[in-house]
Scaffold this motif. Structure first.
Motif, PDB file in Angstrom:
ATOM      1  N   GLU A 105       0.823  -1.215   0.000  1.00 50.44           N
ATOM      2  CA  GLU A 105       0.000   0.000   0.000  1.00 50.44           C
ATOM      3  C   GLU A 105       0.856   1.265   0.000  1.00 50.44           C
ATOM      4  O   GLU A 105       0.535   2.252  -0.666  1.00 50.44           O
ATOM      5  CB  GLU A 105      -0.935  -0.009   1.209  1.00 50.44           C
ATOM      6  CG  GLU A 105      -2.103  -0.968   1.047  1.00 50.44           C
ATOM      7  CD  GLU A 105      -2.903  -1.168   2.318  1.00 50.44           C
ATOM      8  OE1 GLU A 105      -2.461  -0.671   3.388  1.00 50.44           O
ATOM      9  OE2 GLU A 105      -3.954  -1.826   2.250  1.00 50.44           O
ATOM     10  N   ASP A 151       2.277   1.612  -3.472  1.00 50.69           N
ATOM     11  CA  ASP A 151       1.180   1.991  -4.361  1.00 50.69           C
ATOM     12  C   ASP A 151       0.920   3.495  -4.254  1.00 50.69           C
ATOM     13  O   ASP A 151       0.838   4.198  -5.272  1.00 50.69           O
ATOM     14  CB  ASP A 151      -0.066   1.194  -3.980  1.00 50.69           C
ATOM     15  CG  ASP A 151      -1.274   1.539  -4.822  1.00 50.69           C
ATOM     16  OD1 ASP A 151      -1.158   1.520  -6.058  1.00 50.69           O
ATOM     17  OD2 ASP A 151      -2.343   1.841  -4.245  1.00 50.69           O
ATOM     18  N   PHE A 185      -4.943  -4.603  -5.317  1.00 47.67           N
ATOM     19  CA  PHE A 185      -4.362  -3.537  -6.138  1.00 47.67           C
ATOM     20  C   PHE A 185      -4.650  -3.755  -7.618  1.00 47.67           C
ATOM     21  O   PHE A 185      -4.557  -4.870  -8.119  1.00 47.67           O
ATOM     22  CB  PHE A 185      -2.851  -3.451  -5.911  1.00 47.67           C
ATOM     23  CG  PHE A 185      -2.489  -3.232  -4.471  1.00 47.67           C
ATOM     24  CD1 PHE A 185      -2.608  -1.992  -3.891  1.00 47.67           C
ATOM     25  CD2 PHE A 185      -2.064  -4.299  -3.687  1.00 47.67           C
ATOM     26  CE1 PHE A 185      -2.305  -1.797  -2.554  1.00 47.67           C
ATOM     27  CE2 PHE A 185      -1.751  -4.119  -2.360  1.00 47.67           C
ATOM     28  CZ  PHE A 185      -1.871  -2.861  -1.777  1.00 47.67           C
ATOM     29  N   LYS A 211      -2.999  -3.101 -10.285  1.00 50.65           N
ATOM     30  CA  LYS A 211      -1.740  -2.860 -10.993  1.00 50.65           C
ATOM     31  C   LYS A 211      -1.119  -4.209 -11.339  1.00 50.65           C
ATOM     32  O   LYS A 211      -1.390  -5.215 -10.663  1.00 50.65           O
ATOM     33  CB  LYS A 211      -0.770  -2.068 -10.101  1.00 50.65           C
ATOM     34  CG  LYS A 211      -1.215  -0.639  -9.844  1.00 50.65           C
ATOM     35  CD  LYS A 211      -0.212   0.137  -9.010  1.00 50.65           C
ATOM     36  CE  LYS A 211      -0.657   1.592  -8.893  1.00 50.65           C
ATOM     37  NZ  LYS A 211       0.280   2.405  -8.104  1.00 50.65           N
TER      38      LYS A 211
END
Length: 323
Positions: free
Chosen positions: A233, A236, A262, A264
């Protein structure tokens, strides 16, 4: 009676209903380069080399021919070229920088990732600046940022910080943007454990710590999911474009955790110890290397890895292309 076997009886049917794909484009090949005129075999990683710049070009051509997703370049310096600040990592004429320039000149479409860390370049083997026996997190950030910019300037397509310093992604992202590389993505080693599976890599890269270990900055294997999510996190939020879990198979449970959280691309690093164990068992005739490798890579894809960094990349790609 329900009969799941109906969908397994014929190869054509098994191919039809498979959900997980594995292709050469999903594989990234980590490569070592040193200053020697000739490549050197790595005893603890049979089949892998410390490449010369010339043989690295041959490997890059092989990666293109096999349609791999890319390569990642690691530098190996002799001890006399290392120092306390790891200046070889961010030198404009550094080994990795020269290697990247040569590769991109000859193979402009090959995706080249640069590992961004100091451990291969410091005389103490740690991933950052050491003050009074402890790695100084904040003093290290500036040098990681300098390293990233020098790698991007040399032509690296992806910057991959692995030092596990707090704030490293933010520092690198800001430095890249300020230097005109806003389009260069960052692949963060977001969830990187203090693992015993790195031993052969440290032999290959001559990067074992001269004292202590890396447990104060790499993650505790028993830390739990909260630790993995917290690290991911943070990276990110700081601007990482892709996230990595390292090692791969021992942390197979962590991959789907990140995949669900996430939005991604997610990578897994199938590390040197995993490679060495499979190779040793295969060389002793205890396992079928091809089947074990492909099964392992499929498992990582199934768990959520968009791509896998693996020393088996060229062999796996050949097996996949053979069908």
């Amino acid at each position: 009676m329900e009969r799941p076997r109906r969908l397994r009886l014929r190869p054509s049917m098994r191919r039809l209903v498979r959900e997980i794909s594995l292709e050469p484009r999903h594989l990234v090949w980590p490569l070592f380069v040193h200053r020697g005129a000739d490549p050197e075999p790595i005893a603890s990683m049979p089949g892998q080399l410390r490449h010369s710049l010339d043989s690295l070009m041959t490997a890059a051509a092989e990666a293109v021919h096999l349609q791999l997703g890319g390569i990642m370049v690691f530098g190996v310096l002799p001890q006399e070229e290392k120092n306390a600040t790891g200046s070889g990592a961010y030198a404009e004429d550094g080994l990795v920088q020269e290697a990247i320039r040569r590769i991109k000149a000859e193979h402009p479409d090959l995706l080249v990732m640069a590992d961004t860390c100091l451990c291969e370049y410091t005389d103490h083997g740690h991933c950052g600046i050491v003050h009074e026996g402890t790695v100084d997190n904040d003093a290290t950030l500036e040098l990681l940022a300098k390293t990233a910019v020098s790698q991007a300037r040399a032509g690296a397509d992806v910057i991959a910080p692995s030092a596990m310093m707090d704030g490293q992604v933010a520092a690198i992202r800001a430095a890249l943007d300020d230097a005109g590389f806003a389009g260069t993505p960052v692949l963060s080693y977001a969830v990187k454990y203090a693992s015993a599976f790195y031993g052969p890599f440290r032999d290959a890269a001559d990067s074992a710590p001269a004292f202590g270990d890396r447990s104060s900055y790499q993650m505790d294997p028993a830390g739990g999911y909260w630790d993995a999510l917290r690290e991911a996190e943070i990276d990110d939020r700081e601007g990482a474009d892709m996230l990595m879990v390292k090692p791969a198979l021992p942390y197979l449970d962590v991959l789907p955790l990140l995949k669900q959280r996430f939005h991604k691309p997610l990578a897994a690093y199938h590390v040197s110890g995993e490679y060495a164990m499979v190779k040793a068992a295969a060389l002793n005739g205890w396992i079928d290397e091809r089947r074990v490798v492909l099964e392992s890579l499929v498992a990582l894809r199934r768990a959520g890895a968009q791509f896998v960094l693996t020393y088996f990349a060229p062999d796996a790609a050949r097996w996949l292309l053979e069908g």
